[in-house]
Write a protein that holds these residues in place. Structure first.
Motif, PDB file in Angstrom:
ATOM      1  N   ASN A  43      -6.337 -23.205 -17.139  1.00 53.32           N
ATOM      2  CA  ASN A  43      -6.996 -22.784 -18.718  1.00 53.32           C
ATOM      3  C   ASN A  43      -5.195 -23.266 -19.810  1.00 53.32           C
ATOM      4  O   ASN A  43      -6.492 -22.975 -20.966  1.00 53.32           O
ATOM      5  N   ARG A  44      -5.185 -24.002 -19.418  1.00 54.62           N
ATOM      6  CA  ARG A  44      -3.609 -24.123 -19.983  1.00 54.62           C
ATOM      7  C   ARG A  44      -4.837 -25.553 -21.241  1.00 54.62           C
ATOM      8  O   ARG A  44      -4.547 -25.397 -22.181  1.00 54.62           O
ATOM      9  N   ARG A  45      -5.101 -26.507 -20.188  1.00 53.56           N
ATOM     10  CA  ARG A  45      -5.854 -27.234 -20.671  1.00 53.56           C
ATOM     11  C   ARG A  45      -6.811 -27.292 -21.517  1.00 53.56           C
ATOM     12  O   ARG A  45      -7.631 -27.076 -22.607  1.00 53.56           O
ATOM     13  N   HIS A  46      -7.663 -25.499 -21.389  1.00 50.53           N
ATOM     14  CA  HIS A  46      -9.430 -25.442 -21.423  1.00 50.53           C
ATOM     15  C   HIS A  46      -8.492 -24.413 -23.642  1.00 50.53           C
ATOM     16  O   HIS A  46      -8.912 -25.621 -24.286  1.00 50.53           O
ATOM     17  N   GLU A  47      -7.189 -23.853 -23.263  1.00 53.23           N
ATOM     18  CA  GLU A  47      -6.733 -24.183 -24.730  1.00 53.23           C
ATOM     19  C   GLU A  47      -6.601 -25.034 -25.652  1.00 53.23           C
ATOM     20  O   GLU A  47      -6.716 -24.373 -26.382  1.00 53.23           O
ATOM     21  N   ASP A  48      -5.711 -25.579 -24.881  1.00 50.85           N
ATOM     22  CA  ASP A  48      -5.793 -27.094 -25.703  1.00 50.85           C
ATOM     23  C   ASP A  48      -6.663 -27.493 -26.451  1.00 50.85           C
ATOM     24  O   ASP A  48      -6.471 -28.397 -27.772  1.00 50.85           O
ATOM     25  N   ARG A  49      -7.872 -27.908 -25.748  1.00 53.44           N
ATOM     26  CA  ARG A  49      -8.921 -28.505 -25.958  1.00 53.44           C
ATOM     27  C   ARG A  49      -9.636 -27.527 -27.512  1.00 53.44           C
ATOM     28  O   ARG A  49      -9.946 -27.448 -28.056  1.00 53.44           O
ATOM     29  N   LYS A  50      -9.845 -25.792 -27.242  1.00 56.14           N
ATOM     30  CA  LYS A  50     -10.638 -25.220 -27.778  1.00 56.14           C
ATOM     31  C   LYS A  50      -9.063 -25.619 -29.395  1.00 56.14           C
ATOM     32  O   LYS A  50      -9.822 -25.195 -30.515  1.00 56.14           O
ATOM     33  N   ALA A  51      -8.010 -25.229 -28.694  1.00 51.00           N
ATOM     34  CA  ALA A  51      -7.231 -25.212 -30.403  1.00 51.00           C
ATOM     35  C   ALA A  51      -7.424 -26.729 -30.960  1.00 51.00           C
ATOM     36  O   ALA A  51      -7.575 -26.802 -32.046  1.00 51.00           O
ATOM     37  N   ALA A  52      -7.825 -27.823 -30.156  1.00 46.31           N
ATOM     38  CA  ALA A  52      -7.617 -28.736 -31.433  1.00 46.31           C
ATOM     39  C   ALA A  52      -9.570 -28.996 -31.640  1.00 46.31           C
ATOM     40  O   ALA A  52      -9.058 -29.672 -32.929  1.00 46.31           O
ATOM     41  N   ASP A  55      -8.779 -26.218 -34.880  1.00 43.41           N
ATOM     42  CA  ASP A  55      -7.522 -27.793 -35.877  1.00 43.41           C
ATOM     43  C   ASP A  55      -8.608 -28.707 -36.545  1.00 43.41           C
ATOM     44  O   ASP A  55      -8.694 -29.297 -37.932  1.00 43.41           O
TER      45      ASP A  55
END
Length: 193
Positions: A43-52, A55
Motif C-alpha cells: 500500500n505504501r508503494r502504491h501511495e508513493d507512486r500515486k503521489a509522485a 505531483d
C-alpha cells in the motif's frame, strides 16, 4: 533414518508441541503480522507512486499554465509596444510641427500612458517568465530565457529606429518557446498536422 527411542521421543514431543494451542496461536499471529506488514509495504508503494504521479501532473499543469500566460503576455507586449512606438511617432511629429511653426516646444506627454502600459505589460511578462522558469524542464527554461531577452530588446528599442525587427524577433521567439513546450510533452507541432 534409524528409529531410536530418543528420536521417537523427540518426534513425539515436536508433534505434541505443534498440536498445542500455543504453537497454533503463535503461528497464526506470525501469519497475521506478516500479512499486515506485506499489506503496509505494498500500500505504501502504491501511495508513493500515486503521489509522485499527481505531483508530476501538477508540475506539468503549471508548465502549461505559465507557458500560456507567457504567450498571451507576449501578444499584449507586442501590442503595447506598437501603441507606444506609434504614440512616440505622433509626439515627435507634433514637436517637429511646433518647431517648424516657430512655437515654443511643450513638454511631451502624449506617449506617457502608452509607455506606462508597455512597461507594466513587460513587468507582468517578466514575472510570468520567472514563474515558468521555476517549474519548467531545462529545454523549456532555455527557451524562456531566450524569449525574455528578445522582450528586453524590444523594451530597449528606440522608437526613432527600426522597431519592426525586435517585435518580429519576439514573435518568432514565442513560436520557439511553444515548440519547446510541445516537444517536452510530446505534442505534435501545429505545422505537422
Amino acid at each position: 533414518m534409524l528409529s531410536t527411542p530418543e528420536s521417537a521421543a523427540l518426534t513425539m514431543s515436536v508433534q505434541t508441541f505443534m498440536d498445542s494451542p500455543f504453537f497454533v496461536g503463535v503461528l497464526t499471529l506470525a501469519g497475521v503480522a506478516l500479512g499486515a506488514w506485506l499489506s503496509y509495504v505494498f500500500n505504501r508503494r502504491h501511495e508513493d507512486r500515486k503521489a509522485a504521479r499527481e505531483d508530476a501532473q501538477r508540475w506539468d499543469q503549471n508548465v502549461l499554465n505559465h507557458t500560456s500566460a507567457v504567450i498571451t503576455l507576449t501578444r499584449q507586449l507586442r501590442s503595447a509596444a506598437s501603441d507606444y512606438f506609434g504614440a512616440e511617432q505622433v509626439q515627435l511629429d507634433i514637436l517637429l510641427d511646433q518647431q517648424l511653426r516657430g512655437e515654443a516646444i511643450d513638454a511631451p506627454t502624449i506617449a506617457q500612458p502608452a509607455l506606462r502600459i508597455f512597461s507594466d505589460t513587460f513587468d507582468a511578462f517578466t514575472q510570468e517568465c520567472d514563474q515558468l522558469a521555476l517549474v519548467a524542464p531545462t529545454s523549456v527554461r532555455e527557451a524562456v530565457q531566450s524569449h525574455w531577452e528578445f522582450a528586453a530588446a524590444l523594451m530597449r528599442a528606440n522608437p526613432a529606429e527600426d522597431t519592426f525587427t525586435p517585435a518580429h524577433d519576439l514573435a518568432s521567439s514565442a513560436d520557439v518557446l511553444a515548440t519547446s513546450v510541445r516537444q517536452y510533452f510530446g505534442i505534435e507541432s501545429i505545422d505537422q498536422r
